[in-house]
Design an enzyme around this catalytic site. Sequence first.
Site, PDB file in Angstrom:
ATOM      1  N   LEU A 109      38.120  -0.277  19.220  1.00 47.16           N
ATOM      2  CA  LEU A 109      38.865   0.060  18.028  1.00 47.16           C
ATOM      3  C   LEU A 109      37.861  -0.524  16.517  1.00 47.16           C
ATOM      4  O   LEU A 109      37.912  -0.073  15.482  1.00 47.16           O
ATOM      5  CB  LEU A 109      39.994  -0.181  17.092  1.00 47.16           C
ATOM      6  CG  LEU A 109      40.696   0.389  16.108  1.00 47.16           C
ATOM      7  CD1 LEU A 109      40.355   2.392  16.080  1.00 47.16           C
ATOM      8  CD2 LEU A 109      42.358  -0.225  15.867  1.00 47.16           C
ATOM      9  N   VAL A 157      47.313  -4.705  13.994  1.00 48.03           N
ATOM     10  CA  VAL A 157      46.363  -3.909  14.383  1.00 48.03           C
ATOM     11  C   VAL A 157      47.375  -2.242  14.093  1.00 48.03           C
ATOM     12  O   VAL A 157      48.151  -2.186  14.564  1.00 48.03           O
ATOM     13  CB  VAL A 157      45.531  -4.032  15.533  1.00 48.03           C
ATOM     14  CG1 VAL A 157      46.056  -4.180  16.519  1.00 48.03           C
ATOM     15  CG2 VAL A 157      44.119  -3.128  15.486  1.00 48.03           C
ATOM     16  N   CYS A 158      46.409  -1.379  14.270  1.00 47.54           N
ATOM     17  CA  CYS A 158      47.076   0.158  14.292  1.00 47.54           C
ATOM     18  C   CYS A 158      46.234   0.370  15.468  1.00 47.54           C
ATOM     19  O   CYS A 158      44.769   0.479  15.125  1.00 47.54           O
ATOM     20  CB  CYS A 158      47.269   0.420  12.999  1.00 47.54           C
ATOM     21  SG  CYS A 158      47.549   0.363  11.629  1.00 47.54           S
ATOM     22  N   LEU A 159      46.422   0.360  16.361  1.00 46.47           N
ATOM     23  CA  LEU A 159      47.048   1.195  17.702  1.00 46.47           C
ATOM     24  C   LEU A 159      47.378   1.920  18.052  1.00 46.47           C
ATOM     25  O   LEU A 159      48.948   1.462  18.623  1.00 46.47           O
ATOM     26  CB  LEU A 159      46.612  -0.155  18.448  1.00 46.47           C
ATOM     27  CG  LEU A 159      45.193   0.112  19.879  1.00 46.47           C
ATOM     28  CD1 LEU A 159      44.516   0.848  19.366  1.00 46.47           C
ATOM     29  CD2 LEU A 159      45.563  -1.427  20.400  1.00 46.47           C
ATOM     30  N   ALA A 188      44.386   0.173   8.869  1.00 42.77           N
ATOM     31  CA  ALA A 188      44.933  -0.560   8.972  1.00 42.77           C
ATOM     32  C   ALA A 188      44.924  -1.387   7.237  1.00 42.77           C
ATOM     33  O   ALA A 188      45.852  -1.955   6.801  1.00 42.77           O
ATOM     34  CB  ALA A 188      44.792  -1.552  10.485  1.00 42.77           C
TER      35      ALA A 188
END
Length: 148
Positions: free
Chosen positions: A104, A77-79, A114
């Site tokens: 998110l 995940v893009c966080l 993502a």
Amino acid sequence: MSGVAQQRLQQERKAWRKDHPFGFVAKPRTLPDGSVDMLHWDCRIPGKANTIWEGGVYPLELKFSSDYPSNPPIAMVCLSIINPDQGWRPSVTVKQILMGISELLNNPNNSDPAQTYGYEVFRKDKAKYARLVKEQARKYSDEKYSTL
């Protein structure tokens, strides 16, 4: 595993057991021989009530390295708070990571997508995006995803 990583992850597990958000799950993986792999955690994130994610319980694996907490865990995940070049700080906790991912889901970051397909659908056709998310919520509402 380094002593620092082991100690920190044990503290994280203890803190999680004492206080975690309702419906969330985060625990180290149990290996076939009964031992615990503190570097691999299986997590579940429930969809928020009154959102298109409601009803789903979304699986997530966190992979920690032996140099944790100097480096963040890996998650698909893009966080920003788990990005070593953006918001990662050794003080960030598993609870904060999971709460950030939960947020998110309902408020995607359009400037850092993502998944190309999901981003394009979200941007161009909100109704289709909502329908696809609701399908995912049904898919991940199975009892096998709600507990570990």
